[in-house]
Design a protein around this motif. Structure first.
Motif, mmCIF file in Angstrom:
data_model
loop_
_atom_site.group_PDB
_atom_site.id
_atom_site.type_symbol
_atom_site.label_atom_id
_atom_site.label_comp_id
_atom_site.label_asym_id
_atom_site.label_seq_id
_atom_site.Cartn_x
_atom_site.Cartn_y
_atom_site.Cartn_z
ATOM 1 N N VAL A 11 -3.758 42.351 89.695
ATOM 2 C CA VAL A 11 -3.438 41.885 88.340
ATOM 3 C C VAL A 11 -2.730 40.532 88.414
ATOM 4 O O VAL A 11 -3.102 39.578 87.714
ATOM 5 N N ILE A 12 -1.724 40.432 89.266
ATOM 6 C CA ILE A 12 -0.972 39.184 89.392
ATOM 7 C C ILE A 12 -1.876 38.064 89.911
ATOM 8 O O ILE A 12 -1.851 36.942 89.391
ATOM 9 N N ALA A 13 -2.676 38.365 90.925
ATOM 10 C CA ALA A 13 -3.573 37.336 91.477
ATOM 11 C C ALA A 13 -4.550 36.835 90.425
ATOM 12 O O ALA A 13 -4.799 35.622 90.323
ATOM 13 N N ASP A 14 -5.091 37.744 89.634
ATOM 14 C CA ASP A 14 -6.034 37.329 88.596
ATOM 15 C C ASP A 14 -5.346 36.529 87.500
ATOM 16 O O ASP A 14 -5.902 35.555 86.994
ATOM 17 N N LEU A 15 -4.140 36.921 87.124
ATOM 18 C CA LEU A 15 -3.407 36.184 86.085
ATOM 19 C C LEU A 15 -3.049 34.769 86.532
ATOM 20 O O LEU A 15 -2.970 33.862 85.703
ATOM 21 N N THR A 16 -2.823 34.595 87.811
ATOM 22 C CA THR A 16 -2.372 33.293 88.309
ATOM 23 C C THR A 16 -3.494 32.470 88.942
ATOM 24 O O THR A 16 -3.247 31.361 89.407
ATOM 25 N N ASP A 17 -4.708 32.983 88.946
ATOM 26 C CA ASP A 17 -5.865 32.265 89.498
ATOM 27 C C ASP A 17 -6.212 31.103 88.566
ATOM 28 O O ASP A 17 -6.583 31.307 87.417
ATOM 29 N N THR A 18 -6.111 29.895 89.057
ATOM 30 C CA THR A 18 -6.339 28.713 88.210
ATOM 31 C C THR A 18 -7.821 28.407 87.995
ATOM 32 O O THR A 18 -8.156 27.566 87.158
ATOM 33 N N ARG A 19 -8.708 29.070 88.723
ATOM 34 C CA ARG A 19 -10.149 28.830 88.522
ATOM 35 C C ARG A 19 -10.606 29.336 87.152
ATOM 36 O O ARG A 19 -11.535 28.801 86.571
ATOM 37 N N ILE A 20 -9.970 30.393 86.655
ATOM 38 C CA ILE A 20 -10.253 30.915 85.312
ATOM 39 C C ILE A 20 -8.905 31.034 84.602
ATOM 40 O O ILE A 20 -8.191 32.013 84.789
ATOM 41 N N PRO A 21 -8.525 30.042 83.835
ATOM 42 C CA PRO A 21 -7.233 30.120 83.147
ATOM 43 C C PRO A 21 -7.206 31.301 82.179
ATOM 44 O O PRO A 21 -8.103 31.457 81.355
ATOM 45 N N ARG A 22 -6.219 32.133 82.331
ATOM 46 C CA ARG A 22 -6.084 33.296 81.466
ATOM 47 C C ARG A 22 -4.817 33.148 80.635
ATOM 48 O O ARG A 22 -3.794 32.714 81.141
ATOM 49 N N ARG A 23 -4.929 33.571 79.392
ATOM 50 C CA ARG A 23 -3.788 33.452 78.491
ATOM 51 C C ARG A 23 -2.765 34.544 78.722
ATOM 52 O O ARG A 23 -1.573 34.338 78.507
ATOM 53 N N GLY A 24 -3.228 35.747 79.122
ATOM 54 C CA GLY A 24 -2.240 36.798 79.310
ATOM 55 C C GLY A 24 -2.818 38.124 79.723
ATOM 56 O O GLY A 24 -3.989 38.244 80.098
ATOM 57 N N LEU A 25 -1.958 39.131 79.642
ATOM 58 C CA LEU A 25 -2.258 40.502 80.034
ATOM 59 C C LEU A 25 -2.335 41.370 78.793
ATOM 60 O O LEU A 25 -1.463 41.294 77.922
ATOM 61 N N SER A 26 -3.370 42.212 78.721
ATOM 62 C CA SER A 26 -3.496 43.204 77.652
ATOM 63 C C SER A 26 -3.425 44.586 78.281
ATOM 64 O O SER A 26 -4.074 44.853 79.288
ATOM 65 N N LEU A 27 -2.634 45.463 77.662
ATOM 66 C CA LEU A 27 -2.441 46.828 78.143
ATOM 67 C C LEU A 27 -2.902 47.792 77.061
ATOM 68 O O LEU A 27 -2.394 47.769 75.943
ATOM 69 N N SER A 28 -3.863 48.627 77.409
ATOM 70 C CA SER A 28 -4.418 49.577 76.454
ATOM 71 C C SER A 28 -4.655 50.889 77.173
ATOM 72 O O SER A 28 -4.104 51.137 78.238
ATOM 73 N N GLY A 29 -5.475 51.729 76.595
ATOM 74 C CA GLY A 29 -5.692 53.002 77.275
ATOM 75 C C GLY A 29 -6.632 53.911 76.545
ATOM 76 O O GLY A 29 -7.502 53.441 75.834
ATOM 77 N N GLY A 30 -6.253 55.160 76.684
ATOM 78 C CA GLY A 30 -4.976 55.812 76.917
ATOM 79 C C GLY A 30 -3.880 55.122 76.119
ATOM 80 O O GLY A 30 -4.085 54.510 75.092
ATOM 81 N N ASP A 31 -2.675 55.278 76.638
ATOM 82 C CA ASP A 31 -1.524 54.699 75.961
ATOM 83 C C ASP A 31 -0.522 54.207 76.992
ATOM 84 O O ASP A 31 0.062 55.013 77.711
ATOM 85 N N PRO A 32 -0.307 52.895 77.078
ATOM 86 C CA PRO A 32 0.664 52.378 78.040
ATOM 87 C C PRO A 32 2.093 52.841 77.753
ATOM 88 O O PRO A 32 2.935 52.828 78.653
ATOM 89 N N LEU A 33 2.364 53.289 76.527
ATOM 90 C CA LEU A 33 3.696 53.779 76.207
ATOM 91 C C LEU A 33 3.820 55.299 76.331
ATOM 92 O O LEU A 33 4.842 55.873 75.962
#
Length: 164
Positions: free
Chosen positions: A55-77
């Motif tokens: 997850v961290i590697a993909d978020l910080t990979d500059t080849r594909i700029p990503r705006r952020g992380l989405s958490l869904s499910g199921g239920d992350p809470l």
């Protein structure tokens, strides 16, 4: 914690290009839910250190700029998920501080437990409320039924801006 799906490049679950994790476990089991396979806590795949690293590697990979992380499910809470989701969110804050974090939950902001609130304090956006099939509206942005709310948080502030 288990997860069902992971999308390193997602343009559906939040604005911009994102990394999306669908966790396992949901107490709400809403009628008409599009993701019923994620309801059982013991379903899916174990979320381990290697997956968190990905997850961290993909978020910080500059080849594909990503705006952020989405958490869904199921239920992350879901109570059984909160500790591991919080650890992941804090790691994202430390290692990818320019990324926003969105989460979807069937719980409402007013009914959260203290551990759930601690997780929400780390989010930028929370979409809350159970999916209500009778209130389904395909024209809504980022949510499936009219009762669900979008809360946008200012970092460091505990008061949400609720809206659509």
């Amino acid at each position: 914690m288990n997860y069902h799906a992971y999308y390193p490049v997602d343009v559906v679950n939040g604005p911009g290009t994102r990394v999306t994790l669908f966790v396992a476990g949901c107490e709400h089991q809403c009628r008409g839910c599009y993701n019923q396979s994620t309801w059982r806590l013991d379903s899916g795949h174990p979320f381990d250190a290697a997956m968190a690293d990905r997850v961290i590697a993909d978020l910080t990979d500059t080849r594909i700029p990503r705006r952020g992380l989405s958490l869904s499910g199921g239920d992350p809470l879901h109570p059984a998920n909160v500790a591991e989701v919080l650890a992941l969110v804090k790691r994202v804050r430390a290692e990818a501080p320019d990324k926003d974090i969105w989460a979807w939950t069937g719980y409402t902001l007013e009914t959260l437990t203290p551990p759930q609130k601690a997780l929400v304090e780390e989010l930028d956006v929370l979409i809350d409320g159970q999916y209500v099939e009778a209130q389904r509206d395909a024209n809504l942005v980022w949510r499936g039924s009219a009762n669900q709310r979008i809360h946008r948080f200012e970092r460091g502030s505990q008061s949400p801006s609720t809206g659509v």
